[in-house]
Design a protein around this motif. Structure first.
Motif, PDB file in Angstrom:
ATOM      1  N   GLU A  46       0.867  -1.182   0.000  1.00 13.98           N
ATOM      2  CA  GLU A  46       0.000   0.000   0.000  1.00 13.98           C
ATOM      3  C   GLU A  46       0.901   1.227   0.000  1.00 13.98           C
ATOM      4  O   GLU A  46       1.807   1.337   0.831  1.00 13.98           O
ATOM      5  CB  GLU A  46      -0.918   0.031   1.235  1.00 13.98           C
ATOM      6  CG  GLU A  46      -1.762   1.318   1.266  1.00 13.98           C
ATOM      7  CD  GLU A  46      -2.796   1.379   2.386  1.00 13.98           C
ATOM      8  OE1 GLU A  46      -2.866   0.434   3.197  1.00 13.98           O
ATOM      9  OE2 GLU A  46      -3.524   2.397   2.441  1.00 13.98           O
ATOM     10  N   ASN A 104      -4.487   4.939  -2.383  1.00 14.63           N
ATOM     11  CA  ASN A 104      -5.686   5.480  -1.726  1.00 14.63           C
ATOM     12  C   ASN A 104      -6.269   6.623  -2.552  1.00 14.63           C
ATOM     13  O   ASN A 104      -5.560   7.565  -2.896  1.00 14.63           O
ATOM     14  CB  ASN A 104      -5.328   6.011  -0.328  1.00 14.63           C
ATOM     15  CG  ASN A 104      -4.969   4.897   0.637  1.00 14.63           C
ATOM     16  OD1 ASN A 104      -5.846   4.168   1.106  1.00 14.63           O
ATOM     17  ND2 ASN A 104      -3.682   4.742   0.912  1.00 14.63           N
ATOM     18  N   GLU A 136      -7.937   1.941  -3.367  1.00 23.30           N
ATOM     19  CA  GLU A 136      -8.655   1.861  -2.099  1.00 23.30           C
ATOM     20  C   GLU A 136      -9.514   3.100  -1.915  1.00 23.30           C
ATOM     21  O   GLU A 136      -9.054   4.214  -2.144  1.00 23.30           O
ATOM     22  CB  GLU A 136      -7.665   1.767  -0.924  1.00 23.30           C
ATOM     23  CG  GLU A 136      -6.772   0.553  -1.006  1.00 23.30           C
ATOM     24  CD  GLU A 136      -5.930   0.372   0.257  1.00 23.30           C
ATOM     25  OE1 GLU A 136      -6.085   1.150   1.228  1.00 23.30           O
ATOM     26  OE2 GLU A 136      -5.104  -0.564   0.250  1.00 23.30           O
ATOM     27  N   ASP A 167     -11.938   0.442   1.760  1.00 23.45           N
ATOM     28  CA  ASP A 167     -10.948   0.636   2.827  1.00 23.45           C
ATOM     29  C   ASP A 167     -11.628   0.868   4.183  1.00 23.45           C
ATOM     30  O   ASP A 167     -12.781   1.302   4.223  1.00 23.45           O
ATOM     31  CB  ASP A 167     -10.091   1.859   2.465  1.00 23.45           C
ATOM     32  CG  ASP A 167      -8.730   1.850   3.146  1.00 23.45           C
ATOM     33  OD1 ASP A 167      -8.417   0.891   3.880  1.00 23.45           O
ATOM     34  OD2 ASP A 167      -7.973   2.818   2.935  1.00 23.45           O
ATOM     35  N   LYS A 188     -10.950  -4.166   2.981  1.00 23.55           N
ATOM     36  CA  LYS A 188      -9.885  -4.078   3.979  1.00 23.55           C
ATOM     37  C   LYS A 188     -10.513  -3.909   5.354  1.00 23.55           C
ATOM     38  O   LYS A 188     -11.195  -2.920   5.628  1.00 23.55           O
ATOM     39  CB  LYS A 188      -8.934  -2.929   3.650  1.00 23.55           C
ATOM     40  CG  LYS A 188      -8.247  -3.154   2.293  1.00 23.55           C
ATOM     41  CD  LYS A 188      -7.110  -2.193   2.060  1.00 23.55           C
ATOM     42  CE  LYS A 188      -5.865  -2.601   2.849  1.00 23.55           C
ATOM     43  NZ  LYS A 188      -4.687  -1.793   2.425  1.00 23.55           N
ATOM     44  N   GLU A 224      -6.023  -5.106   8.229  1.00 28.18           N
ATOM     45  CA  GLU A 224      -5.067  -4.020   8.460  1.00 28.18           C
ATOM     46  C   GLU A 224      -4.643  -3.957   9.924  1.00 28.18           C
ATOM     47  O   GLU A 224      -5.417  -4.309  10.810  1.00 28.18           O
ATOM     48  CB  GLU A 224      -5.727  -2.675   8.149  1.00 28.18           C
ATOM     49  CG  GLU A 224      -6.139  -2.476   6.724  1.00 28.18           C
ATOM     50  CD  GLU A 224      -6.646  -1.057   6.529  1.00 28.18           C
ATOM     51  OE1 GLU A 224      -7.536  -0.626   7.272  1.00 28.18           O
ATOM     52  OE2 GLU A 224      -6.119  -0.392   5.637  1.00 28.18           O
TER      53      GLU A 224
HETATM   54 MN    MN Z   1      -5.712   2.393   2.786  1.00 27.95          MN
END
Ligand code: MN
Ligand code: G
Ligand code: G
Length: 265
Positions: A46, A104, A136, A167, A188, A224
């Protein structure tokens, strides 16, 4: 503008400082490895934006991303990040055919189709296929969706081959509705659910519910904020495929990432 500013500085001051930071080449990218929980193999990274102060410390993205979003600067900043990441990662991606990068995105990225071509201009030109670029987005960003534009942008991104991940799952008001309205491939699990896994590995009721929702939709699941081995073990036993967190690696610069990969090859 005098740096460093406190993270709570007024938005105007923050933006003036950010403009100088961009001019002074003070923005950089850290990459956090994402691993397959069963094997420990790294599958992707990421990308997380970093703004270095002159003393070497970093301004938290939580302090500058919201102001960058409020002032529209997030769009050029994200394009800068994508261009830089493509250049930095191209050698690693050429060696490791299965690695992906997750970027992101913000609400503004879903207000026009600009992001679709920007991704191609940054990653496609660098020889990185769209399927290796994941995007994301939080449910919060999609709340601003007007006239179904977010849906058409997401559909266009998927048609190009990008992978879409919801996300911070579990922290939104209507994460389930977002999964039903938009074509996500992955989810996520927010770090708060991972932190709530007890020492004996017992998951929280809310984590179990999130997994039921993900599995019913056949979504890829990434956890995460994994900080301890018992969390990784418990998540793998629950059928979670992938994870990231300090237990595996903090977000690191590209040179450290290359070392990390070499050490595990
Ligand atoms: Mn993220
Ligand atoms: O490492 P961490 O402190 O990096 O990140 C804090 C928050 O900032 C996270 O919610 C993360 O998603 C967000 N963030 C980091 N980099 C970016 C970026 O490039 N774009 C956007 N929109 N958010 C980012
Ligand atoms: O919101 P998003 O998921 O994009 O942001 C990821 C954030 O989580 C970043 O701020 C990143 O630095 C942070 N992070 C990464 N690994 C861990 C971890 O193991 N524990 C905690 N508490 N935060 C983490």
């Amino acid at each position: 503008m005098k740096l460093p500013l406190p993270d709570s500085a007024p938005i105007g001051d923050m933006m003036a400082a950010l403009d100088s930071a961009i001019a002074a080449d003070a923005l950089s990218i850290h990459y956090q490895p994402v691993v397959a929980l069963a094997s420990g193999r790294m599958v992707g990274v990421e990308a997380l934006m970093r703004w270095a102060r002159p003393d070497g410390s970093f301004v938290s993205p939580d302090a500058f991303v919201p102001s960058a979003e409020a002032t529209g600067r997030i769009v050029p900043m994200t394009e800068w990040l994508m261009r830089r990441a493509a250049v930095e990662l191209a050698p690693l991606f050429a060696q490791q055919a299965e690695l992906y990068i997750a970027v992101n995105l913000s609400a503004q990225h879903f207000e026009s189709e600009r992001i679709v071509d920007a991704l191609d201009a940054c990653f496609g030109q660098a020889g990185i296929a769209a399927r290796r670029v994941h995007l994301e987005v939080t449910e919060r960003e999609l709340l601003h969706n007007r006239d179904g534009l977010a849906l058409s942008v997401m559909t266009a991104l998927r048609r190009r081959g990008h992978v879409l991940a919801l996300d911070d799952f579990g922290t939104g008001y209507s994460d389930r509705a977002a999964l039903d309205r938009f074509p996500f491939d992955a989810l996520k699990i927010d770090k708060s659910f991972v932190a709530a896994i007890a020492d004996d590995g017992a998951p929280d009721e809310k984590l179990l519910r999130a997994l039921v929702i993900a599995n019913a939709r056949r979504l890829t699941i990434v956890a995460e904020g994994i900080e301890h081995s018992h969390q990784a073990t418990a998540l793998a036993a629950l059928g979670v495929g992938y994870g990231q967190g300090h237990f595996y690696s903090e977000p690191i610069n590209v040179a450290t990432l290359a070392d990390y990969l070499a050490a595990r090859a």
